[in-house]
Design a protein around this motif. Sequence first.
Motif, PDB file in Angstrom:
ATOM      1  N   GLY A 240       0.992   4.814 -14.015  1.00 52.02           N
ATOM      2  CA  GLY A 240       0.807   5.509 -12.758  1.00 52.02           C
ATOM      3  C   GLY A 240       1.782   5.366 -11.588  1.00 52.02           C
ATOM      4  N   GLN A 295      -7.707  -4.491  -9.334  1.00 52.71           N
ATOM      5  CA  GLN A 295      -6.882  -3.443  -9.028  1.00 52.71           C
ATOM      6  C   GLN A 295      -5.663  -3.732  -8.819  1.00 52.71           C
ATOM      7  N   ALA A 298      -4.263   0.122  -6.035  1.00 46.84           N
ATOM      8  CA  ALA A 298      -5.199   0.482  -4.973  1.00 46.84           C
ATOM      9  C   ALA A 298      -4.812  -0.693  -3.838  1.00 46.84           C
ATOM     10  N   PRO A 306     -11.003   5.070  -4.105  1.00 49.65           N
ATOM     11  CA  PRO A 306     -10.342   5.269  -5.440  1.00 49.65           C
ATOM     12  C   PRO A 306      -9.500   6.628  -5.422  1.00 49.65           C
ATOM     13  N   PRO A 307      -8.462   6.628  -5.930  1.00 52.54           N
ATOM     14  CA  PRO A 307      -7.900   5.506  -6.778  1.00 52.54           C
ATOM     15  C   PRO A 307      -6.850   4.822  -6.104  1.00 52.54           C
ATOM     16  N   LEU A 308      -6.531   5.056  -4.851  1.00 56.07           N
ATOM     17  CA  LEU A 308      -5.358   4.506  -4.141  1.00 56.07           C
ATOM     18  C   LEU A 308      -5.824   3.725  -2.856  1.00 56.07           C
ATOM     19  N   ASN A 309      -6.958   4.360  -2.273  1.00 54.45           N
ATOM     20  CA  ASN A 309      -7.384   3.629  -0.992  1.00 54.45           C
ATOM     21  C   ASN A 309      -6.419   3.556   0.045  1.00 54.45           C
TER      22      ASN A 309
END
Length: 387
Positions: A240, A295, A298, A306-309
Amino acid sequence: MAHELYTLQILALIFSFAPAVSPLSFSYPAVFNFGDSNSDTGGLVAGVAFPVGPPNGQTYFQEPAGRFCDGRLIIDFLMDAMDRPFLSPYLDSVGAPNFQTGCNFATGGSTVLPANANSRSPFSFGIQVAQFIRFKARVLELLAKGEKFQKYLPPENYIKQGLYMFDVGQNDLDGALYSKSVDQMLAYIPKILSEFETGIQRLYNEGARNFWIHSTGPLGCLPRIIATFGKTASKLDQIGCVNSHNRVAKAFNKQLHDLCTEFRAQFPDASVTYVDIFSIKWNLISNFSQYGFKQALAACCGYGGPPLNFDNRIACGETKNLNGSTVTANPCSNTAEYVNWDGNHYTEAANRYVSDQILSGNYSDPPLTVNRPFNYKPKFINYKMLY
């Protein structure tokens, strides 16, 4: 009492798992550090009054401590390993800073190449080197005036025998990748490293002999970069992260490694250690669950979920009106479950992992020789259990 018990528990776990470093392999009377926010212990806050407020510092310092982190940085753990106090920022004149065992010239946002009007920090690498040269001259001048300064300043032999640490270049790559292609970046890297080489040669001419140089980390795995450049799956790798940014980071590190080798050959009386930070952080992000993290990509302190906040419009700790609603970028409930702190920087738990891997001696060229009692195997440490 609760804080004291917490501290004792942490110490017990550290002594159970952490490597014992040979005094002969990683022990210096003083450390002089140059870099960006990855090793800034308060320089940007002091230099331009940059707001690094709560919740930064909450895990270890229980208050903001000039660091872009919930607690300690890699450099803090390395200073601990040498039984030295944390480095005071060169720019901080408030609070009677003590420079006897070193000085930190790193400031958040700094680049290797000279700063311009759009730079977040005016204190680029060349400026930091110039600050050191003035620092050295002023120290020797004051020490010559009498003993009253000896308690706060490094003696001349500390300056000669000290360790000169570097963690810089990430912001040059980061900023340029907004406008340059990967191929253009590959042609741009030598310009960055030429400036870096000029700086370390200046330090060598000032008497520096022990150089400790960190490679840049996997830039493409930062939540901010993924949110900006990874909006389509074709841009991402198998875990990712943004392919282009990590490809450039690897190319930069290859040339930085070559530069270290060349510098070592050119100046055989210098000790030049290259540390592969990219591989350490890549392994952490790729295998995060093995170390107790939940995590990897994130942000702990951010907004958006989610997914990165992560949301570029609001920084960690800020409260803003977004789309008609008042929102706050709050920290997660357990920072030790996250590798990333605020979208750009790592949590204290992740920094502890990285420093342990550095001290394992497995990621250095030449290899760092250390003692490893207790059958030390860093990859099996559950870093969440340390908190």
